[in-house]
Scaffold this motif. Structure first.
Motif, PDB file in Angstrom:
ATOM      1  N   GLU A   1       0.807  -1.212   0.000  1.00  0.00           N
ATOM      2  CA  GLU A   1       0.000   0.000   0.000  1.00  0.00           C
ATOM      3  C   GLU A   1       0.847   1.271   0.000  1.00  0.00           C
ATOM      4  OE1 GLU A   1       0.482  -1.566   4.174  1.00  0.00           O
ATOM      5  OE2 GLU A   1      -0.331  -2.413   2.341  1.00  0.00           O
ATOM      6  N   SER A   2       2.101   1.194   0.431  1.00  0.00           N
ATOM      7  CA  SER A   2       2.967   2.367   0.415  1.00  0.00           C
ATOM      8  C   SER A   2       4.417   1.913   0.249  1.00  0.00           C
ATOM      9  CB  SER A   2       2.821   3.172   1.710  1.00  0.00           C
ATOM     10  OG  SER A   2       3.341   2.421   2.788  1.00  0.00           O
ATOM     11  N   ALA A   3       5.278   2.886   0.026  1.00  0.00           N
ATOM     12  CA  ALA A   3       6.703   2.580  -0.122  1.00  0.00           C
ATOM     13  C   ALA A   3       7.291   2.077   1.192  1.00  0.00           C
ATOM     14  CB  ALA A   3       7.462   3.819  -0.601  1.00  0.00           C
ATOM     15  N   ASP A   4       6.820   2.632   2.311  1.00  0.00           N
ATOM     16  CA  ASP A   4       7.322   2.180   3.615  1.00  0.00           C
ATOM     17  C   ASP A   4       6.987   0.710   3.853  1.00  0.00           C
ATOM     18  OD1 ASP A   4       8.498   4.553   4.405  1.00  0.00           O
ATOM     19  OD2 ASP A   4       6.618   5.344   5.216  1.00  0.00           O
ATOM     20  N   ALA A   5       5.768   0.331   3.519  1.00  0.00           N
ATOM     21  CA  ALA A   5       5.367  -1.064   3.721  1.00  0.00           C
ATOM     22  C   ALA A   5       6.155  -1.990   2.818  1.00  0.00           C
ATOM     23  CB  ALA A   5       3.875  -1.212   3.457  1.00  0.00           C
TER      24      ALA A   5
ATOM     25  N   GLU B   1      15.144   7.668   2.419  1.00  0.00           N
ATOM     26  CA  GLU B   1      15.330   8.356   1.163  1.00  0.00           C
ATOM     27  C   GLU B   1      14.426   7.718   0.127  1.00  0.00           C
ATOM     28  OE1 GLU B   1      19.325   8.547  -0.137  1.00  0.00           O
ATOM     29  OE2 GLU B   1      20.107   9.130   1.798  1.00  0.00           O
ATOM     30  N   TYR B   2      13.802   8.560  -0.671  1.00  0.00           N
ATOM     31  CA  TYR B   2      12.927   8.059  -1.732  1.00  0.00           C
ATOM     32  C   TYR B   2      13.443   8.587  -3.063  1.00  0.00           C
ATOM     33  CZ  TYR B   2       9.811   6.964   2.089  1.00  0.00           C
ATOM     34  OH  TYR B   2       9.281   6.457   3.235  1.00  0.00           O
ATOM     35  N   PHE B   3      13.589   7.712  -4.006  1.00  0.00           N
ATOM     36  CA  PHE B   3      14.032   8.086  -5.340  1.00  0.00           C
ATOM     37  C   PHE B   3      12.876   7.881  -6.308  1.00  0.00           C
ATOM     38  CE2 PHE B   3      17.809   6.703  -3.086  1.00  0.00           C
ATOM     39  CZ  PHE B   3      18.623   7.811  -3.266  1.00  0.00           C
ATOM     40  N   ILE B   4      12.546   8.916  -7.011  1.00  0.00           N
ATOM     41  CA  ILE B   4      11.425   8.851  -7.955  1.00  0.00           C
ATOM     42  C   ILE B   4      11.954   8.836  -9.364  1.00  0.00           C
ATOM     43  CG2 ILE B   4       9.363   9.994  -8.792  1.00  0.00           C
ATOM     44  CD1 ILE B   4       9.040  11.173  -6.006  1.00  0.00           C
TER      45      ILE B   4
END
Length: 81
Positions: free
Chosen positions: A56-60, A78-81
């Motif tokens: 459901e999310s990047a963290d999960a 850190e999140y890379f898009i």
């Protein structure tokens, strides 16, 4: 004019043989290139974690990845898009 002798026919045969060999090599090269391009069309490999496409999310997704369990620090994300 020109002098016709026994070597004139041999010269033409040698030149024809060389041209035929070059054409044969070029055709073989073309066949190999077309076969390689056909077999490798659109194939690529990713290093994405398995099963994360339904998270459901990047963290999960990151928390459920066993390869990153020890690498994930909650204070440094850190999140890379």
């Amino acid at each position: 004019g020109e002098v016709e002798g026994p070597t004139a026919g041999a010269d033409v045969a040698v030149i024809g043989g060389v041209i035929a060999a070059v054409v044969f090599v070029l055709i073989c090269l073309l066949v190999v290139m077309v076969r390689y391009m056909y077999r490798h069309k659109g194939t690529y490999h990713t290093n994405e974690a398995k099963g994360t496409e339904f998270a459901e999310s990047a963290d999960a997704a990151l928390k459920n990845d066993p390869a990153l369990q020890e690498a994930v620090d909650e204070s440094k994300k850190e999140y890379f898009i």
